[in-house]
Design a protein around this motif. Structure first.
Motif, mmCIF file in Angstrom:
data_model
loop_
_atom_site.group_PDB
_atom_site.id
_atom_site.type_symbol
_atom_site.label_atom_id
_atom_site.label_comp_id
_atom_site.label_asym_id
_atom_site.label_seq_id
_atom_site.Cartn_x
_atom_site.Cartn_y
_atom_site.Cartn_z
ATOM 1 N N VAL A 36 0.855 -1.194 0.000
ATOM 2 C CA VAL A 36 0.000 0.000 0.000
ATOM 3 C C VAL A 36 0.885 1.237 0.000
ATOM 4 N N PHE A 37 0.406 2.314 -0.651
ATOM 5 C CA PHE A 37 1.091 3.607 -0.546
ATOM 6 C C PHE A 37 0.213 4.549 0.262
ATOM 7 N N TYR A 38 0.817 5.216 1.254
ATOM 8 C CA TYR A 38 0.122 6.175 2.103
ATOM 9 C C TYR A 38 0.579 7.593 1.737
ATOM 10 N N LEU A 39 -0.375 8.411 1.354
ATOM 11 C CA LEU A 39 -0.092 9.822 1.085
ATOM 12 C C LEU A 39 -0.727 10.647 2.200
ATOM 13 N N LYS A 40 0.087 11.330 2.974
ATOM 14 C CA LYS A 40 -0.415 12.093 4.115
ATOM 15 C C LYS A 40 -0.689 13.536 3.700
ATOM 16 N N TYR A 41 -1.920 13.990 3.909
ATOM 17 C CA TYR A 41 -2.263 15.386 3.622
ATOM 18 C C TYR A 41 -1.377 16.344 4.434
ATOM 19 N N ASP A 42 -1.027 17.489 3.822
ATOM 20 C CA ASP A 42 -0.331 18.520 4.606
ATOM 21 C C ASP A 42 -1.164 19.802 4.705
ATOM 22 N N GLU A 43 -2.455 19.693 4.352
ATOM 23 C CA GLU A 43 -3.477 20.742 4.506
ATOM 24 C C GLU A 43 -3.465 21.792 3.405
ATOM 25 N N TYR A 44 -2.541 21.694 2.439
ATOM 26 C CA TYR A 44 -2.610 22.635 1.309
ATOM 27 C C TYR A 44 -3.549 22.104 0.239
ATOM 28 N N TYR A 45 -4.343 22.987 -0.334
ATOM 29 C CA TYR A 45 -5.193 22.627 -1.472
ATOM 30 C C TYR A 45 -5.490 23.886 -2.260
ATOM 31 N N TYR A 46 -5.849 23.703 -3.523
ATOM 32 C CA TYR A 46 -6.254 24.841 -4.348
ATOM 33 C C TYR A 46 -7.306 24.399 -5.343
ATOM 34 N N GLN A 101 -9.801 17.342 6.937
ATOM 35 C CA GLN A 101 -10.679 16.511 7.754
ATOM 36 C C GLN A 101 -10.156 15.088 7.958
ATOM 37 N N THR A 102 -9.322 14.610 7.056
ATOM 38 C CA THR A 102 -8.779 13.257 7.185
ATOM 39 C C THR A 102 -7.256 13.309 7.160
ATOM 40 N N ASP A 103 -6.642 12.205 7.572
ATOM 41 C CA ASP A 103 -5.194 12.187 7.748
ATOM 42 C C ASP A 103 -4.441 11.881 6.466
ATOM 43 N N SER A 104 -4.888 10.840 5.745
ATOM 44 C CA SER A 104 -4.098 10.405 4.600
ATOM 45 C C SER A 104 -4.942 9.587 3.630
ATOM 46 N N LEU A 105 -4.370 9.337 2.454
ATOM 47 C CA LEU A 105 -4.958 8.445 1.460
ATOM 48 C C LEU A 105 -4.230 7.111 1.508
ATOM 49 N N ASN A 106 -4.958 6.025 1.337
ATOM 50 C CA ASN A 106 -4.369 4.689 1.271
ATOM 51 C C ASN A 106 -4.605 4.130 -0.132
ATOM 52 N N ILE A 107 -3.544 3.917 -0.867
ATOM 53 C CA ILE A 107 -3.651 3.472 -2.258
ATOM 54 C C ILE A 107 -3.117 2.048 -2.360
ATOM 55 N N LYS A 108 -3.996 1.113 -2.644
ATOM 56 C CA LYS A 108 -3.604 -0.295 -2.805
ATOM 57 C C LYS A 108 -2.818 -0.464 -4.104
ATOM 58 N N LEU A 109 -1.650 -1.095 -4.011
ATOM 59 C CA LEU A 109 -0.803 -1.296 -5.173
ATOM 60 C C LEU A 109 -0.938 -2.720 -5.706
ATOM 61 N N ASN A 110 -0.424 -2.891 -6.909
ATOM 62 C CA ASN A 110 -0.526 -4.167 -7.619
ATOM 63 C C ASN A 110 0.195 -5.276 -6.864
ATOM 64 N N ASP A 111 -0.518 -6.374 -6.604
ATOM 65 C CA ASP A 111 0.087 -7.493 -5.859
ATOM 66 C C ASP A 111 1.223 -8.147 -6.620
ATOM 67 N N GLY A 112 1.142 -8.132 -7.951
ATOM 68 C CA GLY A 112 2.241 -8.707 -8.733
ATOM 69 C C GLY A 112 3.545 -7.983 -8.445
ATOM 70 N N PHE A 113 3.493 -6.646 -8.392
ATOM 71 C CA PHE A 113 4.669 -5.839 -8.047
ATOM 72 C C PHE A 113 5.103 -6.134 -6.610
ATOM 73 N N GLY A 114 4.126 -6.198 -5.696
ATOM 74 C CA GLY A 114 4.438 -6.441 -4.286
ATOM 75 C C GLY A 114 5.100 -7.783 -4.048
ATOM 76 N N ILE A 115 4.580 -8.817 -4.675
ATOM 77 C CA ILE A 115 5.137 -10.163 -4.488
ATOM 78 C C ILE A 115 6.564 -10.243 -5.032
ATOM 79 N N GLU A 116 6.777 -9.650 -6.192
ATOM 80 C CA GLU A 116 8.111 -9.697 -6.793
ATOM 81 C C GLU A 116 9.125 -8.945 -5.936
ATOM 82 N N LEU A 117 8.723 -7.776 -5.423
ATOM 83 C CA LEU A 117 9.611 -7.026 -4.544
ATOM 84 C C LEU A 117 9.890 -7.818 -3.265
ATOM 85 N N PHE A 118 8.850 -8.411 -2.708
ATOM 86 C CA PHE A 118 8.969 -9.233 -1.499
ATOM 87 C C PHE A 118 9.979 -10.367 -1.712
ATOM 88 N N GLU A 119 9.873 -11.043 -2.819
ATOM 89 C CA GLU A 119 10.758 -12.184 -3.085
ATOM 90 C C GLU A 119 12.196 -11.745 -3.310
#
Length: 438
Positions: A104-114, A163-181
Motif C-alpha cells: 500500500v502507498f500512504y499519502l499524508k495530507y499537509d493541509e494545502y489545497y487549491y 478533515q482526514t489524515d491520509s490516502l491509502n492506495i492499494k498497489l498491484n500485488d504482482g509488483f508487491g510479491i516480486e519485490l517481497f521475493e
C-alpha cells in the motif's frame, strides 16, 4: 515624462500642508528641518509600470511537499501537477519464513489545497523508467521523466485535506510479491540494487480530472509492504516501509507543474526576458506560483520628485494594487500575503526584498472595506523608494510579486494594472518639504 512632472507639481500645489501629527514617528528631523516651514504632502500621481513575466523554470526539488492534481482555470488554462520520487526501504532483510500479504502507498495530507475539493480527483501511481538524476544540481517544474504506461495502483477520491489524515492506495500485488521475493532471496541487499530495481514512482493526476491540486507531506508519505510471520498458534503481521529518499543530494524528488492553453496574453510569454505590459493585457497583470508567472513593477520616473522646489524627505511610500474583480472566489482564493523579490534587467531572480536586510517586505491584503468590494494589496516601500532616489544612476532592476512558497503551490492572482479604469495601481508617497528657498 512632462505629463508626470506636471501632475506631480499640481498635486503639491493643491494638497494642504498637514500638521506635525502627520509625520511618520520613525522620522528624525535635523536642525535644518525643524527650523524651516514644513509641508507634508501626499503624492499619488507618479507613474507605476506593471507587467507580467514568466520564469523559464523554477526549482521544485528542494521542497517538503508533494503536489498532485489537475484543474482548468478560465485565465491560466489547464493547471497540472505531478510528483516524482525515489524510495528507500527501512531494511533490506526479510525473514525466510515470512509470507507476503499486501502493499500500500500512504499519502499524508499537509493541509494545502487549491480550487474545488468537492469534485473527485484521481491519482495514478506509475513506476519510473529512468532513475532520478538531474542534469545539474536540481530538478525543475519543467523536468520530464519517463514512466511505465501500466498503473502500479490508482485511487479515485474526494479530497478532504483538513478533515482526514491520509490516502491509502492499494498497489498491484504482482509488483508487491516480486519485490517481497527479491528482498527475501537477498537479490536486493543495498540502496544501489534497490534503486536499480525500483527507480522511483510517479504520482500522476487523471487526464479527465477538473478538481483541485492537493498537497501531501513528503517526509510523512511512504510505501508499506505487509507480510506475516508464524508465531505459535497465530500469524503476526509486520511490514517494511519505503520512504521518499531525502538523504541524497540533490534530493531525488520534484514536482512537475505546468499550465497549458492559458489566455492569449499568457501564451505570449515564451521566454523569461519578455515583459508583457499591463497596457497590452487588458490593464491586468498576473501571478501564478508553481508555473513561475509573476507581476513585475517599476517606477521609471521616481526621481521627478526632485522637481518639487525645496528640500524634502520621504516619510512613507505605500503601493496599492487591487485584485481584479471577479478574478477570485471561494475556490480561486486570495492569500493574505504575497512576497516581494527583486529581478535584474534579464528577469533573473536576485534576492527577496528586505527591510534593513532583516525583515521581508510583503504585500498584505487589506480587507477593511470588503463590504464595499474595496480589497487591495498594500506594500510598504519607503526604504526601497529611498534607495532608488539616492542611487547615482537609474536601475533596470524591478520588483516582482510572487508567493513565498512559489515552488510548492499553484496559487494564482489577477491584478489591476497601472491604467485600469476600475482601480489603478498607485504609489502613495508621503513627502515632507522644507527650506523651499533652495
Amino acid at each position: 515624462m512632462r505629463k508626470t512632472i506636471w501632475l506631480l507639481s499640481w498635486t503639491v500645489l493643491t494638497i494642504m500642508a498637514c500638521n506635525e501629527e502627520s509625520l511618520n514617528s520613525e522620522f528624525v528631523a535635523g536642525d535644518l528641518f525643524t527650523d524651516s516651514n514644513i509641508r507634508v504632502v501626499l503624492i499619488d500621481t507618479l507613474t507605476v509600470e506593471t507587467s507580467t513575466m514568466k520564469f523559464d523554470s523554477i526549482i521544485t526539488s528542494q521542497v517538503t511537499r508533494m503536489l498532485i492534481g489537475k484543474y482548468t482555470d478560465p485565465v491560466f488554462g489547464t493547471v497540472r501537477s505531478s510528483s516524482y520520487a525515489e524510495l528507500l526501504p527501512s531494511t533490506y532483510f526479510l525473514d525466510a519464513e515470512a509470507e507476503y500479504d499486501s502493499i500500500v502507498f500512504y499519502l499524508k495530507y499537509d493541509e494545502y489545497y487549491y480550487n474545488d475539493t468537492l469534485q473527485q480527483n484521481t491519482i495514478h501511481l506509475k513506476l519510473l523508467d529512468e532513475q532520478l538524476k538531474p542534469d545539474d544540481d536540481n530538478f525543475y517544474n519543467t523536468t520530464t521523466i519517463s514512466y511505465t504506461e501500466e498503473d502500479l495502483g490508482y485511487l479515485n477520491y474526494t479530497p478532504r485535506p483538513l478533515q482526514t489524515d491520509s490516502l491509502n492506495i492499494k498497489l498491484n500485488d504482482g509488483f508487491g510479491i516480486e519485490l517481497f521475493e527479491n528482498l527475501q532471496d537477498q537479490t536486493i541487499t543495498n540502496s544501489d540494487e534497490f534503486k536499480e530495481y525500483v527507480k522511483g514512482i510517479a504520482f500522476i493526476p487523471d487526464e479527465t480530472d477538473n478538481s483541485s491540486v492537493i498537497g501531501f507531506s513528503l517526509e510523512s508519505s511512504y510505501m508499506r509492504l505487509f507480510f506475516s510471520m508464524a508465531e505459535e498458534d497465530e500469524r503476526v503481521q509486520d511490514y517494511i516501509d519505503f520512504s521518499v529518499n531525502t538523504t541524497d543530494s540533490p534530493i531525488p524528488f520534484f514536482n512537475q507543474i505546468n499550465a497549458e492553453e492559458p489566455n492569449e496574453y499568457l501564451e505570449s510569454l515564451t521566454n523569461q526576458e519578455i515583459n508583457l505590459s499591463s497596457s497590452e493585457s487588458e490593464n491586468q497583470s498576473y501571478i501564478q506560483s508553481g508555473v513561475g508567472i509573476v507581476t513585475r513593477i517599476q517606477f521609471p520616473h521616481i526621481k521627478s520628485i526632485y522637481n518639487i522646489p525645496g528640500q524634502g524627505t520621504i516619510l512613507d511610500a505605500i503601493l496599492k494594487i487591487k485584485p481584479t474583480d471577479s478574478s477570485y472566489n471561494d475556490q480561486l482564493i486570495l492569500r493574505d500575503n504575497i512576497s516581494i523579490y527583486i529581478v535584474n534587467q534579464n528577469n533573473d531572480l536576485t534576492q527577496q526584498l528586505l527591510v534593513a536586510d532583516i525583515s521581508p517586505v510583503v504585500a498584505t491584503l487589506n480587507t477593511d472595506n470588503q463590504e464595499f468590494n474595496d480589497i487591495y494589496y498594500e506594500i510598504s516601500l519607503g526604504s526601497y523608494i529611498e534607495e532608488l532616489l539616492l542611487a547615482e544612476r537609474d536601475t533596470e532592476d524591478a520588483l516582482i510579486l510572487l508567493p513565498d512558497d512559489y515552488n510548492t503551490t499553484v496559487d494564482r492572482f489577477v491584478l489591476n494594472g497601472n491604467n485600469n479604469p476600475d482601480y489603478q495601481t498607485t504609489l502613495e508617497l508621503t513627502y515632507a518639504i522644507y527650506d523651499e528657498s533652495k
